[in-house]
Write a protein that holds these residues in place. Structure first.
Motif, PDB file in Angstrom:
ATOM      1  N   GLY A 111       0.893  -1.218  -0.087  1.00  0.00           N
ATOM      2  CA  GLY A 111       0.021   0.062   0.014  1.00  0.00           C
ATOM      3  C   GLY A 111       0.798   1.249  -0.106  1.00  0.00           C
ATOM      4  N   HIS A 112       2.051   1.179   0.628  1.00  0.00           N
ATOM      5  CA  HIS A 112       3.172   2.623   0.871  1.00  0.00           C
ATOM      6  C   HIS A 112       3.642   2.686  -0.630  1.00  0.00           C
ATOM      7  CE1 HIS A 112       2.877   3.551   4.835  1.00  0.00           C
ATOM      8  NE2 HIS A 112       2.774   2.254   5.365  1.00  0.00           N
ATOM      9  N   ILE A 113       3.973   1.259  -1.370  1.00  0.00           N
ATOM     10  CA  ILE A 113       4.524   1.568  -2.614  1.00  0.00           C
ATOM     11  C   ILE A 113       3.378   2.187  -3.653  1.00  0.00           C
ATOM     12  CG2 ILE A 113       5.448   0.140  -4.633  1.00  0.00           C
ATOM     13  CD1 ILE A 113       6.606  -1.880  -2.472  1.00  0.00           C
ATOM     14  N   LEU A 114       2.394   1.528  -3.562  1.00  0.00           N
ATOM     15  CA  LEU A 114       1.409   2.039  -4.448  1.00  0.00           C
ATOM     16  C   LEU A 114       0.987   3.298  -4.324  1.00  0.00           C
ATOM     17  CD1 LEU A 114      -1.131  -1.046  -4.307  1.00  0.00           C
ATOM     18  CD2 LEU A 114       0.295  -0.260  -6.157  1.00  0.00           C
ATOM     19  N   MET A 115       1.149   3.923  -3.034  1.00  0.00           N
ATOM     20  CA  MET A 115       0.765   5.472  -2.724  1.00  0.00           C
ATOM     21  C   MET A 115       1.887   6.138  -3.497  1.00  0.00           C
ATOM     22  SD  MET A 115      -1.463   7.744  -1.402  1.00  0.00           S
ATOM     23  CE  MET A 115      -2.598   6.832  -0.296  1.00  0.00           C
ATOM     24  N   ARG A 116       3.060   5.869  -3.089  1.00  0.00           N
ATOM     25  CA  ARG A 116       4.163   6.629  -3.752  1.00  0.00           C
ATOM     26  C   ARG A 116       3.806   6.693  -5.232  1.00  0.00           C
ATOM     27  NH1 ARG A 116       7.189   3.950   0.156  1.00  0.00           N
ATOM     28  NH2 ARG A 116       8.222   2.542  -1.665  1.00  0.00           N
ATOM     29  N   GLU A 117       3.650   5.593  -6.116  1.00  0.00           N
ATOM     30  CA  GLU A 117       3.554   5.490  -7.300  1.00  0.00           C
ATOM     31  C   GLU A 117       2.299   6.481  -7.719  1.00  0.00           C
ATOM     32  OE1 GLU A 117       5.133   3.969  -9.772  1.00  0.00           O
ATOM     33  OE2 GLU A 117       6.701   3.432  -8.143  1.00  0.00           O
ATOM     34  N   ILE A 118       1.463   6.528  -7.326  1.00  0.00           N
ATOM     35  CA  ILE A 118       0.075   7.154  -7.483  1.00  0.00           C
ATOM     36  C   ILE A 118       0.461   8.694  -7.348  1.00  0.00           C
ATOM     37  CG2 ILE A 118      -2.130   8.035  -6.785  1.00  0.00           C
ATOM     38  CD1 ILE A 118      -2.855   4.929  -6.218  1.00  0.00           C
ATOM     39  N   ILE A 119       0.925   9.103  -6.456  1.00  0.00           N
ATOM     40  CA  ILE A 119       1.130  10.570  -6.371  1.00  0.00           C
ATOM     41  C   ILE A 119       2.141  10.937  -7.071  1.00  0.00           C
ATOM     42  CG2 ILE A 119       2.233  12.286  -4.746  1.00  0.00           C
ATOM     43  CD1 ILE A 119       0.785  10.853  -2.337  1.00  0.00           C
ATOM     44  N   PHE A 120       3.351  10.336  -7.481  1.00  0.00           N
ATOM     45  CA  PHE A 120       4.184  10.574  -8.505  1.00  0.00           C
ATOM     46  C   PHE A 120       3.486  10.666  -9.930  1.00  0.00           C
ATOM     47  CE2 PHE A 120       6.990   9.106 -12.249  1.00  0.00           C
ATOM     48  CZ  PHE A 120       7.874  10.011 -11.862  1.00  0.00           C
ATOM     49  N   ASP A 121       2.454   9.738 -10.247  1.00  0.00           N
ATOM     50  CA  ASP A 121       1.828   9.843 -11.483  1.00  0.00           C
ATOM     51  C   ASP A 121       1.125  11.059 -11.458  1.00  0.00           C
ATOM     52  OD1 ASP A 121       3.415   7.550 -12.363  1.00  0.00           O
ATOM     53  OD2 ASP A 121       1.359   6.072 -11.622  1.00  0.00           O
ATOM     54  N   LEU A 122       0.608  11.360 -10.470  1.00  0.00           N
ATOM     55  CA  LEU A 122      -0.465  12.658 -10.499  1.00  0.00           C
ATOM     56  C   LEU A 122       0.529  13.881 -10.770  1.00  0.00           C
ATOM     57  CD1 LEU A 122      -2.570  12.162  -7.087  1.00  0.00           C
ATOM     58  CD2 LEU A 122      -3.505  12.092  -9.544  1.00  0.00           C
ATOM     59  N   ALA A 123       1.690  13.684 -10.048  1.00  0.00           N
ATOM     60  CA  ALA A 123       2.374  14.874 -10.511  1.00  0.00           C
ATOM     61  C   ALA A 123       2.958  14.969 -11.792  1.00  0.00           C
ATOM     62  CB  ALA A 123       3.697  15.003  -9.656  1.00  0.00           C
ATOM     63  N   HIS A 124       2.815  13.975 -12.556  1.00  0.00           N
ATOM     64  CA  HIS A 124       3.485  14.015 -14.028  1.00  0.00           C
ATOM     65  C   HIS A 124       2.454  13.695 -15.057  1.00  0.00           C
ATOM     66  CE1 HIS A 124       6.913  13.691 -11.359  1.00  0.00           C
ATOM     67  NE2 HIS A 124       7.588  13.789 -12.111  1.00  0.00           N
ATOM     68  N   GLN A 125       1.187  13.983 -14.948  1.00  0.00           N
ATOM     69  CA  GLN A 125       0.121  13.975 -15.887  1.00  0.00           C
ATOM     70  C   GLN A 125      -0.416  15.373 -16.207  1.00  0.00           C
ATOM     71  OE1 GLN A 125      -3.083  11.263 -14.330  1.00  0.00           O
ATOM     72  NE2 GLN A 125      -3.587  12.746 -12.824  1.00  0.00           N
ATOM     73  N   GLU A 126      -1.444  15.291 -17.145  1.00  0.00           N
ATOM     74  CA  GLU A 126      -1.754  16.465 -17.661  1.00  0.00           C
ATOM     75  C   GLU A 126      -2.828  17.087 -16.973  1.00  0.00           C
ATOM     76  OE1 GLU A 126      -3.084  16.345 -21.794  1.00  0.00           O
ATOM     77  OE2 GLU A 126      -1.203  15.649 -22.580  1.00  0.00           O
ATOM     78  N   VAL A 127      -3.661  16.246 -16.391  1.00  0.00           N
ATOM     79  CA  VAL A 127      -5.003  16.823 -15.553  1.00  0.00           C
ATOM     80  C   VAL A 127      -4.316  16.913 -14.074  1.00  0.00           C
ATOM     81  CG1 VAL A 127      -7.133  16.542 -14.530  1.00  0.00           C
ATOM     82  CG2 VAL A 127      -6.418  15.751 -16.851  1.00  0.00           C
TER      83      VAL A 127
END
Length: 202
Positions: A111-127
């Protein structure tokens, strides 16, 4: 009166402005040094509602906002008022609520790993989300020791509001450890969540 609100993010400079305006004597003006564009936008709304003359001067990496009130201004609840001036951007962008430092049920380390991945992806997408709201142990993502501070700072620079619940920060003894975004009390947090469409709980 002059206030240095540089390196403070919306709504903090607006709260400081409202408090200072209530303390001004007749004929005095208020100058705020601000380097958060969202705060400048909120100050424009403040000036319009409170019928203050608004003067903006760009000074390189910061802006000097001068407010000239036309009457005595008294605000009993400056934080609540400042939140009302915030603009949460596009109606298509969601507000994301993080109730834990890990995402999903089951393996917590995963769950910690997935959270880091999701926030990273949020910071590098268009929306860009309107806001990221952190409650309960989710506030651990915005404090000292968090592995996602850099990505949250990127999101903040892109225009997302980063908000951490004050009660949760206090519960985890982290009130003085906040590294990104602003604290927000439950009353104003509820106001934001009920007043905006597209709230997503993670």
């Amino acid at each position: 009166m002059q206030i240095d609100a540089r390196d403070l993010f919306n709504p903090k400079p607006v709260v400081m402005a409202l408090t200072a305006l209530s303390e001004l004597k007749d004929g005095e003006t208020l100058a705020l040094l601000v380097n958060d564009g969202k705060a400048v936008e909120s100050l424009v709304r403040l000036a319009d509602e409170q019928k203050c003359k608004f003067i903006r001067e760009d000074e390189g990496d910061y802006t000097v906002v001068t407010l000239v009130p036309s009457h005595r201004i008294k605000t009993n609840h400056p934080v609540e008022k400042a939140v009302s001036y915030m603009d949460f951007g596009s109606a298509d962008a969601p507000i994301l609520v993080f109730g834990s430092e890990a995402i999903g049920r089951g393996d917590k380390s995963l769950g910690h790993i997935l959270m880091r991945e999701i926030i990273f992806d949020l910071a590098h997408q268009e929306v860009v989300p309107k806001a990221l709201v952190f409650i309960n142990s989710g506030v651990k993502l915005t404090i000292k020791g968090s592995a996602v501070i850099e990505d949250l700072q990127i999101l903040e620079k892109l225009g997302a509001e980063i908000l951490s619940d004050t009660v949760s920060l206090d519960r985890y003894g982290a009130t003085d450890e906040l590294l990104v975004g602003e604290p927000i009390d439950p009353y104003n947090l509820a106001r934001i969540l009920t007043g905006q469409p597209g709230v997503v709980s993670l």
